[in-house]
Design a protein around this motif. Structure first.
Motif, short mmCIF file in Angstrom:
data_model
loop_
_atom_site.label_atom_id
_atom_site.label_comp_id
_atom_site.label_asym_id
_atom_site.label_seq_id
_atom_site.Cartn_x
_atom_site.Cartn_y
_atom_site.Cartn_z
N LYS A 124 -15.61 -7.95 14.29
CA LYS A 124 -14.60 -6.90 14.34
C LYS A 124 -13.33 -7.31 15.08
O LYS A 124 -12.33 -6.63 15.02
CB LYS A 124 -15.17 -5.64 15.00
N PHE A 125 -13.40 -8.45 15.81
CA PHE A 125 -12.26 -8.80 16.63
C PHE A 125 -11.03 -9.22 15.85
O PHE A 125 -9.94 -9.13 16.35
CB PHE A 125 -12.65 -9.88 17.63
N SER A 126 -11.21 -9.67 14.64
CA SER A 126 -10.05 -10.03 13.85
C SER A 126 -10.27 -9.52 12.43
O SER A 126 -10.96 -10.13 11.63
CB SER A 126 -9.84 -11.55 13.84
N LEU A 127 -9.69 -8.38 12.15
CA LEU A 127 -9.87 -7.74 10.86
C LEU A 127 -8.58 -7.84 10.05
O LEU A 127 -7.53 -7.38 10.49
CB LEU A 127 -10.25 -6.28 11.04
N ALA A 128 -8.68 -8.44 8.89
CA ALA A 128 -7.51 -8.56 8.01
C ALA A 128 -7.28 -7.25 7.27
O ALA A 128 -8.20 -6.74 6.61
CB ALA A 128 -7.72 -9.70 7.02
N LEU A 129 -6.07 -6.71 7.37
CA LEU A 129 -5.72 -5.48 6.66
C LEU A 129 -4.92 -5.80 5.39
O LEU A 129 -4.86 -4.98 4.48
CB LEU A 129 -4.92 -4.56 7.57
N SER A 130 -4.32 -6.96 5.38
CA SER A 130 -3.63 -7.47 4.20
C SER A 130 -3.50 -8.98 4.38
O SER A 130 -3.97 -9.53 5.38
CB SER A 130 -2.25 -6.82 4.03
N LYS A 131 -2.84 -9.63 3.47
CA LYS A 131 -2.66 -11.07 3.56
C LYS A 131 -1.92 -11.45 4.84
O LYS A 131 -2.21 -12.49 5.46
CB LYS A 131 -1.89 -11.59 2.34
N ASN A 132 -0.98 -10.62 5.26
CA ASN A 132 -0.14 -10.95 6.41
C ASN A 132 -0.36 -10.05 7.63
O ASN A 132 0.30 -10.22 8.65
CB ASN A 132 1.34 -10.87 6.02
N THR A 133 -1.29 -9.09 7.51
CA THR A 133 -1.48 -8.12 8.59
C THR A 133 -2.93 -8.15 9.09
O THR A 133 -3.87 -8.11 8.30
CB THR A 133 -1.15 -6.70 8.11
N LYS A 134 -3.08 -8.22 10.41
CA LYS A 134 -4.41 -8.23 11.01
C LYS A 134 -4.47 -7.26 12.17
O LYS A 134 -3.48 -7.04 12.87
CB LYS A 134 -4.76 -9.64 11.52
N TYR A 135 -5.66 -6.69 12.36
CA TYR A 135 -5.90 -5.88 13.55
C TYR A 135 -6.80 -6.68 14.48
O TYR A 135 -7.90 -7.07 14.09
CB TYR A 135 -6.58 -4.55 13.20
N ASN A 136 -6.29 -6.95 15.67
CA ASN A 136 -7.07 -7.67 16.67
C ASN A 136 -7.71 -6.66 17.61
O ASN A 136 -7.05 -6.09 18.47
CB ASN A 136 -6.15 -8.63 17.46
N ALA A 137 -9.02 -6.41 17.42
CA ALA A 137 -9.73 -5.41 18.22
C ALA A 137 -9.98 -5.91 19.64
O ALA A 137 -10.34 -5.13 20.51
CB ALA A 137 -11.05 -5.04 17.56
N PHE A 138 -9.82 -7.20 19.86
CA PHE A 138 -9.93 -7.75 21.21
C PHE A 138 -8.77 -7.28 22.06
O PHE A 138 -8.93 -6.88 23.20
CB PHE A 138 -9.96 -9.28 21.11
N GLU A 139 -7.57 -7.29 21.47
CA GLU A 139 -6.37 -6.86 22.16
C GLU A 139 -5.97 -5.43 21.80
O GLU A 139 -5.10 -4.85 22.43
CB GLU A 139 -5.20 -7.79 21.81
N LYS A 140 -6.62 -4.88 20.76
CA LYS A 140 -6.30 -3.55 20.23
C LYS A 140 -4.83 -3.48 19.80
O LYS A 140 -4.07 -2.58 20.16
CB LYS A 140 -6.62 -2.46 21.26
N VAL A 141 -4.47 -4.46 18.96
CA VAL A 141 -3.08 -4.61 18.52
C VAL A 141 -3.06 -4.98 17.04
O VAL A 141 -3.91 -5.74 16.57
CB VAL A 141 -2.36 -5.70 19.34
N ILE A 142 -2.05 -4.47 16.30
CA ILE A 142 -1.81 -4.88 14.91
C ILE A 142 -0.74 -5.95 14.91
O ILE A 142 0.29 -5.82 15.58
CB ILE A 142 -1.33 -3.70 14.04
N TYR A 143 -1.00 -7.02 14.16
CA TYR A 143 0.00 -8.08 14.00
C TYR A 143 0.36 -8.21 12.52
O TYR A 143 -0.51 -8.31 11.66
CB TYR A 143 -0.54 -9.42 14.49
N GLU A 144 1.66 -8.21 12.24
CA GLU A 144 2.15 -8.47 10.89
C GLU A 144 3.03 -9.71 10.95
O GLU A 144 4.08 -9.70 11.60
CB GLU A 144 2.95 -7.29 10.35
N ASP A 145 2.56 -10.78 10.32
CA ASP A 145 3.25 -12.08 10.43
C ASP A 145 3.49 -12.45 11.88
O ASP A 145 4.58 -12.88 12.28
CB ASP A 145 4.58 -12.04 9.67
N ASP A 146 2.45 -12.25 12.70
CA ASP A 146 2.46 -12.57 14.13
C ASP A 146 3.39 -11.69 14.97
O ASP A 146 3.57 -11.93 16.16
CB ASP A 146 2.83 -14.05 14.36
N LYS A 147 3.96 -10.66 14.34
CA LYS A 147 4.79 -9.72 15.09
C LYS A 147 3.96 -8.48 15.41
O LYS A 147 3.33 -7.89 14.53
CB LYS A 147 6.02 -9.33 14.27
N GLU A 148 3.96 -8.07 16.68
CA GLU A 148 3.16 -6.91 17.09
C GLU A 148 3.79 -5.61 16.60
O GLU A 148 4.99 -5.40 16.71
CB GLU A 148 3.05 -6.87 18.62
#
Length: 228
Positions: free
Chosen positions: A131-155
């Motif tokens: 669950k720590f790194s869940l891909a929401l799209s090709k370029n978007t991930k939810y990091n449950a470790f940090e509880k942050v969404i990253y899109e192309d490495d932008k928070e």
């Protein structure tokens, strides 16, 4: 370990105020956030509201003991790491610890070394979870470790309730999260209105990829994970 714990919230449960104060003071220097409770019933209220990553609890407490508290929480939350401390080694409790998938069963006195060992084990178990790194799209991930969404490495910035909601869906991404669970996690005291949850989801959907969050009519919400 200190660098790792800065990403986690810990709930410390102990009825002895001096013992609890000392532990909370130490943990506050290394963890992201430290919550406290004086007994099992108090701990359940705190857990429902804040969903900590790790729980450290004494066994012998008034109103509700640590094992019964852990049993209740584990029946609703399979991911939280639970460490139990006791003054006596009891075979019945040891067997219960295995049944409840507890991280560690610590015999008092709780030393810094014992605590660090148990926390390191908790971190290992948490890191093993997909669950720590869940891909929401090709370029978007939810990091449950940090509880942050990253899109192309932008928070992507989230509100407190958006974070609570998304983290709840992420923890249980293999199933539908029921309305009752959402209410317990986000509005445990005020109650949840349909307008409130719809407004929350509407705002969050603007920040996540299209169709990431599905409303299952009459049941709740489900997070869809991107598969290549």
């Amino acid at each position: 370990m200190k660098n790792m714990l800065k990403n986690f919230t810990i709930l410390y449960v102990e009825d002895d105020e001096m013992v609890r104060a000392g532990a909370v003071e130490y943990l506050s220097r290394v963890a992201k956030e430290v919550l406290e409770a004086k007994d099992g019933k108090d701990a359940i209220k705190v857990w429902k509201r804040h969903k900590p990553d790790i729980i450290i609890s004494d066994i012998s407490m008034p109103r509700l003991n640590g094992i019964d508290m852990a049993s209740y929480i584990r029946s609703h939350d399979k991911d939280v790491q639970i460490i139990i401390a006791t003054a006596h080694s009891d075979t019945e409790y040891l067997l219960k610890a295995v049944e409840l998938q507890l991280v560690k069963y610590i015999i008092k006195p709780i030393t810094k070394e014992k605590l660090i060992e148990a926390l390191e084990k908790s971190i290992e178990l948490i890191e093993d979870k997909s669950k720590f790194s869940l891909a929401l799209s090709k370029n978007t991930k939810y990091n449950a470790f940090e509880k942050v969404i990253y899109e192309d490495d932008k928070e992507i910035k989230l509100t407190k309730n958006e974070t609570l909601f998304l983290d709840l869906l992420a923890h249980h991404h293999t199933r539908v999260v029921k309305y009752e669970e959402i209410e317990s996690a986000i509005w445990p005291y005020d109650g949840m209105s349909q307008d409130a949850v719809r407004s929350l989801v509407r705002g969050l959907r603007k920040k996540v990829p299209h169709n990431s969050i599905e409303n299952v009519s009459g049941s709740g919400y489900k997070l869809h994970i991107y598969n290549k």
